[in-house]
Design a protein around this motif. Structure first.
Motif, PDB file in Angstrom:
ATOM      1  N   PHE A  35      36.319  28.164  42.283  1.00 13.32           N
ATOM      2  CA  PHE A  35      36.106  27.556  40.981  1.00 13.32           C
ATOM      3  C   PHE A  35      37.238  26.583  40.671  1.00 13.32           C
ATOM      4  CE2 PHE A  35      33.070  30.528  38.988  1.00 13.32           C
ATOM      5  CZ  PHE A  35      33.164  31.617  39.826  1.00 13.32           C
ATOM      6  N   TYR A  37      38.781  25.246  36.881  1.00 13.91           N
ATOM      7  CA  TYR A  37      38.750  25.287  35.425  1.00 13.91           C
ATOM      8  C   TYR A  37      39.728  24.260  34.883  1.00 13.91           C
ATOM      9  CZ  TYR A  37      36.211  29.731  35.378  1.00 13.91           C
ATOM     10  OH  TYR A  37      35.255  30.706  35.519  1.00 13.91           O
ATOM     11  N   GLN A  39      42.059  23.365  31.474  1.00 12.94           N
ATOM     12  CA  GLN A  39      42.629  23.915  30.250  1.00 12.94           C
ATOM     13  C   GLN A  39      43.351  22.806  29.500  1.00 12.94           C
ATOM     14  OE1 GLN A  39      45.845  26.912  30.404  1.00 12.94           O
ATOM     15  NE2 GLN A  39      44.714  28.070  28.857  1.00 12.94           N
ATOM     16  N   GLY A  43      44.052  24.937  24.674  1.00 11.09           N
ATOM     17  CA  GLY A  43      44.163  26.276  25.237  1.00 11.09           C
ATOM     18  C   GLY A  43      42.913  26.911  25.810  1.00 11.09           C
ATOM     19  N   MET A  45      39.704  27.684  28.216  1.00 13.31           N
ATOM     20  CA  MET A  45      39.423  27.551  29.648  1.00 13.31           C
ATOM     21  C   MET A  45      38.000  27.034  29.794  1.00 13.31           C
ATOM     22  SD  MET A  45      42.039  28.555  31.448  1.00 13.31           S
ATOM     23  CE  MET A  45      41.391  29.023  33.055  1.00 13.31           C
ATOM     24  N   PHE A  47      35.019  25.821  32.315  1.00 15.56           N
ATOM     25  CA  PHE A  47      34.484  25.850  33.672  1.00 15.56           C
ATOM     26  C   PHE A  47      34.048  24.441  34.077  1.00 15.56           C
ATOM     27  CE2 PHE A  47      32.146  27.167  37.286  1.00 15.56           C
ATOM     28  CZ  PHE A  47      30.907  26.539  37.252  1.00 15.56           C
ATOM     29  N   TYR A  50      31.808  24.889  40.775  1.00 15.23           N
ATOM     30  CA  TYR A  50      31.812  26.077  41.640  1.00 15.23           C
ATOM     31  C   TYR A  50      31.294  25.702  43.025  1.00 15.23           C
ATOM     32  CZ  TYR A  50      30.346  30.528  43.625  1.00 15.23           C
ATOM     33  OH  TYR A  50      30.177  31.606  44.453  1.00 15.23           O
ATOM     34  N   PHE A  91      43.091  24.583  36.946  1.00 15.76           N
ATOM     35  CA  PHE A  91      43.294  25.793  37.740  1.00 15.76           C
ATOM     36  C   PHE A  91      42.198  25.945  38.784  1.00 15.76           C
ATOM     37  CE2 PHE A  91      46.738  27.819  35.541  1.00 15.76           C
ATOM     38  CZ  PHE A  91      46.633  27.386  34.224  1.00 15.76           C
ATOM     39  N   ARG A  95      36.771  33.602  43.862  1.00 15.21           N
ATOM     40  CA  ARG A  95      35.944  34.716  43.431  1.00 15.21           C
ATOM     41  C   ARG A  95      35.800  35.738  44.549  1.00 15.21           C
ATOM     42  NH1 ARG A  95      29.793  34.161  44.598  1.00 15.21           N
ATOM     43  NH2 ARG A  95      28.900  36.052  43.745  1.00 15.21           N
ATOM     44  N   ASN A 102      32.572  39.736  39.344  1.00 12.09           N
ATOM     45  CA  ASN A 102      33.345  38.731  40.059  1.00 12.09           C
ATOM     46  C   ASN A 102      34.773  38.737  39.591  1.00 12.09           C
ATOM     47  OD1 ASN A 102      31.202  37.082  41.612  1.00 12.09           O
ATOM     48  ND2 ASN A 102      30.355  37.435  39.589  1.00 12.09           N
ATOM     49  N   LYS A 103      35.653  39.194  40.440  1.00 13.10           N
ATOM     50  CA  LYS A 103      37.059  39.190  40.091  1.00 13.10           C
ATOM     51  C   LYS A 103      37.666  37.886  40.592  1.00 13.10           C
ATOM     52  CE  LYS A 103      39.153  43.135  40.963  1.00 13.10           C
ATOM     53  NZ  LYS A 103      39.503  44.393  41.680  1.00 13.10           N
ATOM     54  N   LEU A 104      38.318  37.197  39.687  1.00 18.92           N
ATOM     55  CA  LEU A 104      38.901  35.911  40.036  1.00 18.92           C
ATOM     56  C   LEU A 104      40.401  36.022  40.228  1.00 18.92           C
ATOM     57  CD1 LEU A 104      37.076  33.361  37.698  1.00 18.92           C
ATOM     58  CD2 LEU A 104      36.392  34.282  39.901  1.00 18.92           C
ATOM     59  N   PHE A 106      43.611  33.386  40.403  1.00 21.85           N
ATOM     60  CA  PHE A 106      43.911  32.012  40.019  1.00 21.85           C
ATOM     61  C   PHE A 106      45.154  31.487  40.697  1.00 21.85           C
ATOM     62  CE2 PHE A 106      41.142  30.853  36.463  1.00 21.85           C
ATOM     63  CZ  PHE A 106      40.520  32.061  36.215  1.00 21.85           C
ATOM     64  N   GLY A 107      45.181  30.169  40.891  1.00 23.20           N
ATOM     65  CA  GLY A 107      46.412  29.492  41.254  1.00 23.20           C
ATOM     66  C   GLY A 107      47.266  29.268  40.016  1.00 23.20           C
ATOM     67  N   THR A 108      48.424  28.665  40.217  1.00 28.68           N
ATOM     68  CA  THR A 108      49.365  28.472  39.114  1.00 28.68           C
ATOM     69  C   THR A 108      49.106  27.197  38.325  1.00 28.68           C
ATOM     70  OG1 THR A 108      50.902  27.487  40.682  1.00 28.68           O
ATOM     71  CG2 THR A 108      51.203  29.822  40.163  1.00 28.68           C
TER      72      THR A 108
ATOM     73  N   TYR B  33      35.882  41.001  31.295  1.00 29.20           N
ATOM     74  CA  TYR B  33      37.198  40.992  31.945  1.00 29.20           C
ATOM     75  C   TYR B  33      38.287  40.682  30.912  1.00 29.20           C
ATOM     76  CZ  TYR B  33      33.951  39.905  35.748  1.00 29.20           C
ATOM     77  OH  TYR B  33      32.898  39.916  36.624  1.00 29.20           O
ATOM     78  N   TYR B  35      42.185  39.019  31.051  1.00 28.71           N
ATOM     79  CA  TYR B  35      43.226  38.354  31.816  1.00 28.71           C
ATOM     80  C   TYR B  35      44.413  38.093  30.900  1.00 28.71           C
ATOM     81  CZ  TYR B  35      39.705  37.017  35.345  1.00 28.71           C
ATOM     82  OH  TYR B  35      38.727  37.013  36.317  1.00 28.71           O
ATOM     83  N   HIS B  41      52.309  31.650  36.454  1.00 27.72           N
ATOM     84  CA  HIS B  41      51.472  32.675  37.086  1.00 27.72           C
ATOM     85  C   HIS B  41      49.982  32.391  37.008  1.00 27.72           C
ATOM     86  CE1 HIS B  41      54.547  35.703  37.999  1.00 27.72           C
ATOM     87  NE2 HIS B  41      55.136  35.302  36.894  1.00 27.72           N
ATOM     88  N   GLY B  42      49.577  31.383  36.313  1.00 30.83           N
ATOM     89  CA  GLY B  42      48.153  31.202  36.122  1.00 30.83           C
ATOM     90  C   GLY B  42      47.596  32.360  35.306  1.00 30.83           C
ATOM     91  N   LEU B  43      46.345  32.726  35.574  1.00 30.45           N
ATOM     92  CA  LEU B  43      45.729  33.871  34.905  1.00 30.45           C
ATOM     93  C   LEU B  43      45.685  35.040  35.873  1.00 30.45           C
ATOM     94  CD1 LEU B  43      44.509  31.345  33.296  1.00 30.45           C
ATOM     95  CD2 LEU B  43      42.725  32.940  32.624  1.00 30.45           C
ATOM     96  N   LEU B  45      44.276  39.138  36.342  1.00 32.06           N
ATOM     97  CA  LEU B  45      43.313  40.110  35.855  1.00 32.06           C
ATOM     98  C   LEU B  45      44.012  41.422  35.475  1.00 32.06           C
ATOM     99  CD1 LEU B  45      40.276  40.759  35.429  1.00 32.06           C
ATOM    100  CD2 LEU B  45      40.259  41.587  37.791  1.00 32.06           C
ATOM    101  N   GLN B 102      31.768  32.467  35.394  1.00 29.96           N
ATOM    102  CA  GLN B 102      32.636  33.237  34.515  1.00 29.96           C
ATOM    103  C   GLN B 102      33.111  32.330  33.392  1.00 29.96           C
ATOM    104  OE1 GLN B 102      36.521  35.917  35.349  1.00 29.96           O
ATOM    105  NE2 GLN B 102      34.671  36.569  36.355  1.00 29.96           N
TER     106      GLN B 102
END
Lengths: 116, 113
Positions: A35, A37, A39, A43, A45, A47, A50, A91, A95, A102-104, A106-108, B33, B35, B41-43, B45, B102
């Motif tokens: 994905f 995203y 921001q 603030g 997020m 989408f 994908y 970001f 997934r 779906n647990k994501l 993320f990068g920084t 979820y 986060y 650190h990004g996000l 979980l 998501q």
């Protein structure tokens, strides 16, 4: 552990130019998704796009496209014809499918600034 | 708009006090979820839920608990807040045929003094 790497903490681009935001990932999964995203400074997020690991075509959504190179484990975001409103943090996320959905991971993030 | 609201949107609390953040969704989505977002650190979980009373830990669950007694509400509790839990907290839901999409709520900014 899943790791997403965004090596560009900050990027500048001229309005109307294209820009590529880099993302690489670690995985041993056969099936996964990637994905992007956005921001903005407000603030939320948002989408953007994908890409599934089995998708043969690169994903596109309007001015956004995802340059997916599976063997290199990279999923770069390309924004064409940049606009001032594209200035934001971006970001990349990967997934993983579990019983919890779906647990994501993320990068920084990469802070993009579009200039006149 | 994925119909996700979070409350409160901002909170300042003192170290050692309990805090509960609420995530509410209007469309009966199964997966929810929590986060946290921190600079550099990004996000990450914290916890997630795959149904009423079905929850599990994420990668940064220490110091947090969750509950889901109704489909529409997912609560995150800091039993005894610490300064390291100062963060922006996002709730999210999975939607779509494969639940891969998501979407995130507006976030809660929590400051622990």
């Amino acid at each position: 552990a899943q790791k997403i790497t965004q090596t560009q903490p900050g990027m500048f681009v001229q309005e109307k130019e294209a820009v590529t935001l880099d993302c690489t990932y670690d995985t041993s999964d056969q099936s996964y998704g990637l994905f992007w995203y956005k921001q903005p400074s407000s603030g939320e997020m948002i989408f953007l796009i994908y890409q599934g690991s089995y998708d043969e075509q690169n994903a596109t959504e309007g001015r956004y496209s995802l340059n997916f190179q599976k063997a290199r484990k990279s999923a770069n975001l390309v924004i064409s014809a940049s606009q001032l409103g594209d200035s934001a943090m971006y970001f990349c996320a990967k997934r993983r499918v579990t019983r919890g959905g779906n647990k994501l991971t993320f990068g920084t993030g990469t802070q993009l600034k579009v200039e006149l | 708009d994925a119909g996700i609201t979070q409350s409160p949107r901002h909170k300042v609390t003192e170290t050692g006090t309990p805090v509960t953040l609420r995530c509410h969704q209007t469309e009966n989505h199964r997966y929810m979820y929590w986060y946290r977002q921190d600079p550099g650190h990004g996000l990450r979980l914290i916890h997630y839920s795959y149904g009423v009373k079905d929850t599990d830990k994420g990668e940064v669950s220490d110091g947090y608990s969750v509950s889901r007694s109704k489909t529409e509400d997912f609560l995150l509790t800091l039993e005894s807040a610490t300064s390291s839990q100062t963060s922006v907290y996002f709730c999210a839901i999975s939607v779509g045929d494969s639940f891969y999409e998501q979407y995130f709520g507006p976030g809660t900014r929590l400051t622990v003094t």
